[in-house]
Design an enzyme around this catalytic site. Structure first.
Site, PDB file in Angstrom:
ATOM      1  N   ARG A  25       4.632  -7.923  12.384  1.00 36.17           N
ATOM      2  CA  ARG A  25       3.683  -7.055  11.668  1.00 36.17           C
ATOM      3  C   ARG A  25       2.985  -6.061  12.600  1.00 36.17           C
ATOM      4  NH1 ARG A  25       0.572  -6.675   6.846  1.00 36.17           N
ATOM      5  NH2 ARG A  25      -1.621  -6.215   7.209  1.00 36.17           N
ATOM      6  N   ILE A  51      -1.690  -0.253   5.773  1.00 40.42           N
ATOM      7  CA  ILE A  51      -0.718  -1.308   5.580  1.00 40.42           C
ATOM      8  C   ILE A  51      -1.434  -2.421   4.824  1.00 40.42           C
ATOM      9  CG2 ILE A  51      -1.260  -2.212   7.888  1.00 40.42           C
ATOM     10  CD1 ILE A  51       1.511  -3.337   8.073  1.00 40.42           C
ATOM     11  N   SER A  52      -0.836  -2.904   3.752  1.00 41.10           N
ATOM     12  CA  SER A  52      -1.504  -3.888   2.894  1.00 41.10           C
ATOM     13  C   SER A  52      -1.708  -5.210   3.617  1.00 41.10           C
ATOM     14  CB  SER A  52      -0.676  -4.132   1.627  1.00 41.10           C
ATOM     15  OG  SER A  52      -0.581  -2.959   0.853  1.00 41.10           O
ATOM     16  N   GLN A  53      -2.692  -5.982   3.151  1.00 40.81           N
ATOM     17  CA  GLN A  53      -2.956  -7.286   3.753  1.00 40.81           C
ATOM     18  C   GLN A  53      -1.757  -8.205   3.532  1.00 40.81           C
ATOM     19  OE1 GLN A  53      -6.187  -7.904   0.621  1.00 40.81           O
ATOM     20  NE2 GLN A  53      -5.747 -10.029   1.204  1.00 40.81           N
TER      21      GLN A  53
END
Length: 202
Positions: A25, A51-53
């Site tokens: 990530r 960037i999404s969780q």
């Protein structure tokens, strides 16, 4: 990250968990320190995008019910993280990004990490990619004011779409759409979410 932020919240899809463990990530969150990238929170990626969780990425991916031979359309490439997660699970990913610089960076990043089954395209994701349709699944990673009809049309019968929809800025309902064999659409609300708005000329 996977144990504390995903499994602990009840997600147990083996393919999704394996993908979340494999994809680095921090490589997709270049604007923050590597450790911070693994927190369960959105991270900035430049150009006003995020960037999404991790939990939301896992939730959206799991609800698509993916199979190894599927072809998936993603709207909103961003840094390419969601596309990488999908690429670990399915045969082919087509991802659309409206911001040219992000599209170029994501394509370079995915290529450097060895993802040969992802096609990154620059363009308005609202209209999808009719030339490559139909898709087994569609995932939209930006908040739309309504469900785009072109994306519904490009979803094959039996396919699923996950999309954040809402009229308020930054607050949406995460919807799961399932397309029946006769073309009828069934919709279910999964959660309340916060995504950057879907942009474009529509």
């Amino acid at each position: 990250m996977v144990r504390d932020h995903i499994v602990a919240r009840g997600l147990d899809d083996p393919a999704v968990l394996a993908a979340m463990r494999r994809v680095p990530r921090h490589r997709f969150a270049p604007e923050v320190a590597p450790r911070r990238a693994y927190r369960d929170e959105p991270q900035p990626i430049g150009h006003g995008q995020t960037i999404s969780q991790p939990y939301i990425v896992a939730l959206m991916t799991a609800r698509l019910g993916l199979e190894p031979d599927d072809r998936v359309l993603e709207v909103g490439t961003g840094s390419g993280y969601q596309a990488a997660i999908l690429a670990e699970i399915v045969r082919e990913v087509v991802t659309l990004e409206i911001i040219p610089a992000l599209a170029v960076q994501a394509a370079e990043r995915l290529e450097a990490l060895g993802y040969t089954n992802v096609t990154v395209l620059e363009g308005d994701g609202y209209y999808g990619d009719p030339a490559r349709a139909p898709f087994d699944a569609v995932i939209v990673t930006a908040g739309a004011r309504h469900v785009p009809p072109p994306l519904v049309a490009q979803l094959r019968p039996g396919g699923r779409m996950v999309i954040p929809v809402g009229q308020m800025l930054w607050v949406q309902n995460l919807l799961l759409l399932e397309k029946a064999a006769d073309g009828e659409i069934r919709t279910r609300n999964l959660a309340s979410v916060r995504f950057v708005p879907l942009t474009g000329g529509h």
